[in-house]
Write an enzyme that holds these catalytic residues in place. Structure first.
Site: not given
Ligand code: SAH
Length: 341
Positions: A89, A157, A188, A211-213, A287, A328
């Site tokens: 997508e 990724e 990313s 993506s740190l999180h 989300n 995503c």
């Molecule tokens: N693999 C890469 C790119 C993928 S997604 C990465 O990890 O950066 C892009 C971003 O959206 C990432 O930071 C991911 O963690 C985040 N993401 C994944 N699912 C999500 C959701 N349901 N709501 C919000 N962000 C989300």
């Protein structure tokens, strides 16, 4: 036979020379395809019949297909079917500053972040460069407009498909083709350290988002298995090296999960981790999906203010596409889910 859109201009030049053709034909082909959007060798009127024959024998145009579009006011979400029947997508977003598209880089994902839908079915395969290019070409055709920027934040990724992603960026960059500036492209990653290093050594100025999180190893390892391989302190060291080497600012993505990573302590810990770094933090409202129990944080404002007070550059990502499963992997997994029912 190989798809003609799977070649950088340089690769195409070499390929043509091997076939006894002149190098400059690569420029002509690039202009036909990417500037004039002509997808048949026969219609390339400045190329001789003899050369057209050679091209047709050696290259083809095979297309991924749009099979579903979900729309709301500021977003269009495209579901594509690949030639082998797999699905990916991409999301088109209308910003004040222009149109951006979030593209997929793999079919599924092997990173298995706890909150992310893309990894639910694992990785099926990498996308070829042309399959990423065609996401852009097909969306531009669908809306009759050009895209201003690209983010590689869809399924997959990107650094687990490094060579094809670099090829895709090189094709997008090519001045004789689409000519999109590197600064309009963002990649990313979840933090694959050796690839961050390699990326920093490339000649182009593409934006990097990490993506740190989570602000510490314990929490990050729970959310993102990759942290067990490349942990947070090593990642921060690599980010520092990247910024020093490239002179570029990076983006830190931080998805806001209720009662998981959104406390004041987390904000302070994050601020401490990032102090002095040429980076800005993008807080992403989560989300929600039916596939897990994570909830959207209710403390985004507090988290934002805390970071701000600590002198950290921070923004909150505008929410796109919540209603149309635009996060995503959600559209694909909805679709695959339907198939599996
Ligand atoms: N693999 C890469 C790119 C993928 S997604 C990465 O990890 O950066 C892009 C971003 O959206 C990432 O930071 C991911 O963690 C985040 N993401 C994944 N699912 C999500 C959701 N349901 N709501 C919000 N962000 C989300």
């Amino acid at each position: 036979m190989n798809n003609i859109m799977n070649y950088t201009k340089l690769e195409l030049e070499n390929e043509l020379v091997q076939l006894g053709e002149k190098k400059f034909k690569a420029t002509q082909i690039y202009e036909w395809i990417y500037k004039h959007r002509i997808f048949s060798f026969k219609e390339m009127s400045n190329i001789s019949n003899k050369s057209i024959e050679v091209l047709e024998k050696n290259f083809q145009f095979d297309w991924i297909k749009i099979i579903n579009v979900e729309e709301d006011k500021l977003t269009k979400k495209f579901l594509f079917e690949l030639t082998d029947g797999e699905h990916i997508e991409a999301v088109l977003m209308y910003h004040d500053y222009g149109l951006s598209v979030c593209v997929s880089s793999q079919v599924g994902c092997n990173m298995h972040c706890a909150f992310c839908e893309s990894g639910r079915f694992g990785k099926k395969r990498n996308l070829e460069a042309y399959e990423i290019v065609e996401q852009i070409l097909l969306i531009e055709k669908y809306i009759g407009q050009k895209i201003d920027s690209i983010v590689m934040m869809g399924i997959g990724e990107p650094f687990d498909n490094f060579d094809n992603v670099v090829k895709f960026i090189t094709i997008m960059n090519e001045p004789k083709g689409i000519g999109m500036g590197s600064r309009h492209i963002t990649v990313s990653t979840c933090g694959i350290i050796p690839k961050i290093k390699e990326f920093g050594e490339l000649p182009f100025q593409v934006n990097l988002a990490i993506s740190l999180h989570a602000p510490n190893n314990d929490l990050r390892s729970k959310l993102m298995p990759i942290n067990k391989v490349y942990n947070l302190s090593k990642l921060i060291d690599e980010i520092k090296a990247y910024i020093t080497k490239t002179g570029r600012r990076i983006t830190i993505e931080y998805v806001m999960l209720n009662a998981v990573n959104d406390s004041k302590e987390c904000a302070l810990e994050l601020a401490n981790l990032l102090k002095g770094l040429n980076a800005y933090v993008n807080l992403i409202p989560y989300n929600e999906t039916n596939a897990n129990d994570f909830e959207k944080s209710k403390s985004i404002d507090m988290f934002y203010d805390t970071l701000k007070k600590q002198g950290i550059n921070v923004t909150v990502r505008r929410e796109f596409g919540g209603k149309i499963s635009a996060a995503c992997g959600q559209l694909r997994s909805k679709y695959e889910g339907d198939l599996n029912d």
